[in-house]
Design a protein around this motif. Structure first.
Motif, PDB file in Angstrom:
ATOM      1  N   SER A  38       0.851  -1.209   0.000  1.00 59.83           N
ATOM      2  CA  SER A  38       0.000   0.000   0.000  1.00 59.83           C
ATOM      3  C   SER A  38       0.884   1.255   0.000  1.00 59.83           C
ATOM      4  O   SER A  38       0.466   2.317  -0.453  1.00 59.83           O
ATOM      5  N   LYS A  39       2.132   1.109   0.490  1.00 63.98           N
ATOM      6  CA  LYS A  39       3.050   2.263   0.517  1.00 63.98           C
ATOM      7  C   LYS A  39       3.700   2.495  -0.840  1.00 63.98           C
ATOM      8  O   LYS A  39       4.412   3.474  -1.025  1.00 63.98           O
ATOM      9  N   HIS A  40       3.522   1.546  -1.752  1.00 68.84           N
ATOM     10  CA  HIS A  40       4.232   1.626  -3.030  1.00 68.84           C
ATOM     11  C   HIS A  40       3.277   1.606  -4.224  1.00 68.84           C
ATOM     12  O   HIS A  40       3.697   1.316  -5.339  1.00 68.84           O
ATOM     13  N   THR A  41       1.988   1.826  -3.967  1.00 68.78           N
ATOM     14  CA  THR A  41       1.022   1.876  -5.077  1.00 68.78           C
ATOM     15  C   THR A  41       0.240   3.186  -5.002  1.00 68.78           C
ATOM     16  O   THR A  41      -0.049   3.680  -3.905  1.00 68.78           O
ATOM     17  N   SER A  42      -0.114   3.720  -6.169  1.00 68.21           N
ATOM     18  CA  SER A  42      -0.839   4.996  -6.199  1.00 68.21           C
ATOM     19  C   SER A  42      -2.256   4.856  -5.631  1.00 68.21           C
ATOM     20  O   SER A  42      -2.841   5.831  -5.184  1.00 68.21           O
ATOM     21  N   LEU A  43      -2.791   3.623  -5.625  1.00 66.58           N
ATOM     22  CA  LEU A  43      -4.124   3.404  -5.038  1.00 66.58           C
ATOM     23  C   LEU A  43      -4.079   3.366  -3.514  1.00 66.58           C
ATOM     24  O   LEU A  43      -5.114   3.418  -2.850  1.00 66.58           O
ATOM     25  N   LYS A  44      -2.872   3.198  -2.971  1.00 68.59           N
ATOM     26  CA  LYS A  44      -2.652   3.068  -1.523  1.00 68.59           C
ATOM     27  C   LYS A  44      -3.414   1.868  -0.951  1.00 68.59           C
ATOM     28  O   LYS A  44      -4.020   1.918   0.124  1.00 68.59           O
ATOM     29  N   ILE A  45      -3.440   0.797  -1.738  1.00 73.48           N
ATOM     30  CA  ILE A  45      -4.087  -0.449  -1.318  1.00 73.48           C
ATOM     31  C   ILE A  45      -3.056  -1.559  -1.500  1.00 73.48           C
ATOM     32  O   ILE A  45      -2.277  -1.520  -2.454  1.00 73.48           O
ATOM     33  N   GLY A  46      -3.081  -2.552  -0.607  1.00 70.20           N
ATOM     34  CA  GLY A  46      -2.237  -3.722  -0.843  1.00 70.20           C
ATOM     35  C   GLY A  46      -1.535  -4.219   0.395  1.00 70.20           C
ATOM     36  O   GLY A  46      -0.970  -3.446   1.169  1.00 70.20           O
ATOM     37  N   GLY A  47      -1.579  -5.539   0.582  1.00 70.90           N
ATOM     38  CA  GLY A  47      -0.910  -6.174   1.718  1.00 70.90           C
ATOM     39  C   GLY A  47       0.592  -6.298   1.477  1.00 70.90           C
ATOM     40  O   GLY A  47       1.109  -5.803   0.466  1.00 70.90           O
ATOM     41  N   PRO A  48       1.293  -6.968   2.416  1.00 71.32           N
ATOM     42  CA  PRO A  48       2.760  -7.022   2.342  1.00 71.32           C
ATOM     43  C   PRO A  48       3.297  -7.990   1.299  1.00 71.32           C
ATOM     44  O   PRO A  48       2.700  -9.033   1.036  1.00 71.32           O
ATOM     45  N   VAL A  49       4.440  -7.642   0.740  1.00 71.11           N
ATOM     46  CA  VAL A  49       5.176  -8.567  -0.116  1.00 71.11           C
ATOM     47  C   VAL A  49       6.281  -9.160   0.752  1.00 71.11           C
ATOM     48  O   VAL A  49       6.827  -8.467   1.627  1.00 71.11           O
ATOM     49  N   ALA A 285     -10.219   2.237   1.320  1.00 74.77           N
ATOM     50  CA  ALA A 285     -10.730   1.132   0.497  1.00 74.77           C
ATOM     51  C   ALA A 285      -9.820  -0.091   0.621  1.00 74.77           C
ATOM     52  O   ALA A 285      -8.600   0.033   0.729  1.00 74.77           O
ATOM     53  N   LYS A 286     -10.436  -1.247   0.639  1.00 70.84           N
ATOM     54  CA  LYS A 286      -9.699  -2.517   0.662  1.00 70.84           C
ATOM     55  C   LYS A 286      -9.727  -3.079  -0.762  1.00 70.84           C
ATOM     56  O   LYS A 286     -10.590  -2.694  -1.559  1.00 70.84           O
ATOM     57  N   SER A 287      -8.844  -4.049  -1.036  1.00 75.03           N
ATOM     58  CA  SER A 287      -8.826  -4.595  -2.404  1.00 75.03           C
ATOM     59  C   SER A 287     -10.163  -5.251  -2.732  1.00 75.03           C
ATOM     60  O   SER A 287     -10.628  -5.193  -3.862  1.00 75.03           O
ATOM     61  N   LYS A 288     -10.789  -5.875  -1.717  1.00 74.37           N
ATOM     62  CA  LYS A 288     -12.065  -6.546  -2.016  1.00 74.37           C
ATOM     63  C   LYS A 288     -13.155  -5.523  -2.373  1.00 74.37           C
ATOM     64  O   LYS A 288     -14.009  -5.798  -3.204  1.00 74.37           O
ATOM     65  N   ASP A 289     -13.109  -4.327  -1.773  1.00 75.15           N
ATOM     66  CA  ASP A 289     -14.065  -3.261  -2.147  1.00 75.15           C
ATOM     67  C   ASP A 289     -13.846  -2.878  -3.604  1.00 75.15           C
ATOM     68  O   ASP A 289     -14.785  -2.697  -4.377  1.00 75.15           O
ATOM     69  N   PHE A 290     -12.574  -2.733  -3.949  1.00 76.30           N
ATOM     70  CA  PHE A 290     -12.218  -2.269  -5.286  1.00 76.30           C
ATOM     71  C   PHE A 290     -12.643  -3.299  -6.339  1.00 76.30           C
ATOM     72  O   PHE A 290     -13.243  -2.966  -7.365  1.00 76.30           O
ATOM     73  N   GLY A 317      -1.553 -10.733  -6.115  1.00 78.20           N
ATOM     74  CA  GLY A 317      -1.608 -11.036  -4.684  1.00 78.20           C
ATOM     75  C   GLY A 317      -2.728 -11.987  -4.332  1.00 78.20           C
ATOM     76  O   GLY A 317      -3.437 -12.514  -5.191  1.00 78.20           O
ATOM     77  N   LYS A 318      -2.873 -12.202  -3.014  1.00 81.12           N
ATOM     78  CA  LYS A 318      -3.880 -13.155  -2.515  1.00 81.12           C
ATOM     79  C   LYS A 318      -4.855 -12.448  -1.573  1.00 81.12           C
ATOM     80  O   LYS A 318      -4.514 -11.409  -0.996  1.00 81.12           O
ATOM     81  N   ASN A 319      -6.042 -13.063  -1.419  1.00 77.30           N
ATOM     82  CA  ASN A 319      -7.077 -12.413  -0.586  1.00 77.30           C
ATOM     83  C   ASN A 319      -6.726 -12.467   0.895  1.00 77.30           C
ATOM     84  O   ASN A 319      -5.997 -13.315   1.331  1.00 77.30           O
TER      85      ASN A 319
END
Ligand SMILES: Cc1cc2nc3c(=O)[nH]c(=O)nc-3n(C[C@H](O)[C@H](O)[C@H](O)COP(=O)(O)OP(=O)(O)OC[C@H]3O[C@@H](n4cnc5c(N)ncnc54)[C@H](O)[C@@H]3O)c2cc1C
Length: 319
Positions: A38-49, A285-290, A317-319
């Protein structure tokens, strides 16, 4: 006794531990573990890699890729994350950023043209500014597209009828076994928002050919494109740009608007009022919302026009 899932999980973390020790020894550059994307995407969404690495030179990149291939750990390239939706469960594997590959130089020059060598980590904005100052013409229409040059090549980014492929002469790539190759334009198969290059392959740089022109003329074209974008796109909101590809001879944004989707919401994900093909993150927003909102939009458009929209953004990624 451990269950199968647990075995698989510990198998992966063992591999990762081995791999991270090996990478720390052989790679120059920052390494982050369990870094939220989430810190590295313009949507500011996303879990850890599992691991995010910023190799500083081709040798370090080669060491990451060969070690990952040997340990059978998946890798993917990340640019500025402006075309990515990362799921909240994150990504098992290694994300590689080529931010440090940020060189721009003249490779060849004639009286009326110039061939530029551009590193994958150069931001497209910086490249546009450089061409604007020098009076190099050909990519003015790409002004305002965020992201890295490598991402633009991989996605064949484009706007106002111009695509990055229109100026590419050749691309330098490294495959997943660390082998470097130069691919000439005539052997590449770019299409709409697609370079058709295999995933996991790293674009290191590309040479692009531009026309020498009057700096003021280039500057005016850039300003005109930026102005049009500012008026029609929600550039200040967290988004990943246009979510769906334009179907043949149609505008996805127009189809979404006609289907009555503007303002539609799922959680904090919202269809922009300014440009219907932009789905924006209103805060949390969460990825599932999107993804749910994407499905809602696709269904509405299908119902209204009979056209099935295809995503332009990359979902990982994964849910
Ligand atoms: C406000 C906004 C406006 C936008 N407007 C436009 C527009 O007008 N036109 C347009 O085409 N796009 C647009 N986009 C989408 C996006 O900016 C482009 O697709 C951009 O080129 C992606 O670059 P990136 O560095 O952010 O790539 P990322 O989002 O990080 O990655 C995109 C894909 O490229 C791959 N990739 C990235 N770097 C490399 C590399 N070095 N080697 C191999 N693969 C790589 C990734 O693995 C991923 O599959 C917009 C986005 C936003 C947020």
């Amino acid at each position: 006794m451990k269950g199968q899932a647990e075995d698989e999980g510990s198998g992966f973390s063992d591999k990762l531990e081995k791999l991270s020790a090996r990478i720390r020894e052989t790679v120059s550059g920052e390494i982050m573990m369990n870094e939220p994307l989430s810190k590295h995407t313009s949507l500011k969404i996303g879990g850890p890699v599992s691991m995010l690495v910023f190799p500083e030179d081709p040798m370090s990149l080669q060491n990451i890729l060969t070690a990952a291939a040997e340990e059978d750990v998946p890798v993917f390239m990340i640019g500025a994350g402006t075309n990515l939706l990362v799921k909240d469960g994150g990504v098992d594997g290694i994300a590689i950023s080529l931010d440090a590959f940020n060189q721009v130089r003249i490779a060849e020059e004639t009286d009326d043209s110039v061939t530029l060598f551009i590193g994958a980590g150069v931001s497209l904005g910086k490249l546009i500014n450089f061409t604007k100052e020098k009076g190099y013409s050909g990519i003015e229409a790409l002004a305002g597209i965020p992201g890295s040059f490598g991402g633009a090549v991989y996605m064949n980014a484009g706007s106002f009828g111009v695509e990055i492929k229109d100026v590419i002469v050749s691309i330098a790539i490294m495959n997943r076994y660390g082998k470097i190759a130069i691919l000439k334009m005539e052997n590449l198969r770019f299409s709409y928002r697609n370079s058709n290059l295999p995933e996991g392959l790293a674009i290191l740089s590309a040479n692009i050919k531009l026309r020498k022109a009057d700096a003021e003329e280039v500057q005016n074209k850039v300003s005109e494109c930026l102005q049009k974008k500012r008026l029609t796109q929600p550039l200040g909101e967290p988004s990943a740009g246009c979510v769906f590809k334009n179907p043949e001879a149609q505008s996805a944004g127009r189809l979404i608007e006609l289907a009555g989707c503007k303002g539609m919401r799922s959680g904090d994900a919202e269809v922009s009022w300014l440009h219907a093909n932009y789905l924006i993150n209103r805060g949390n927003a969460k990825s599932k919302d999107f993804i749910k909102l994407m499905d809602m939009v696709r269904d509405k458009v299908q119902e209204h026009s009979g056209i099935t929209l295809e995503p332009e953004i990359k979902i990982i990624g994964k849910n």
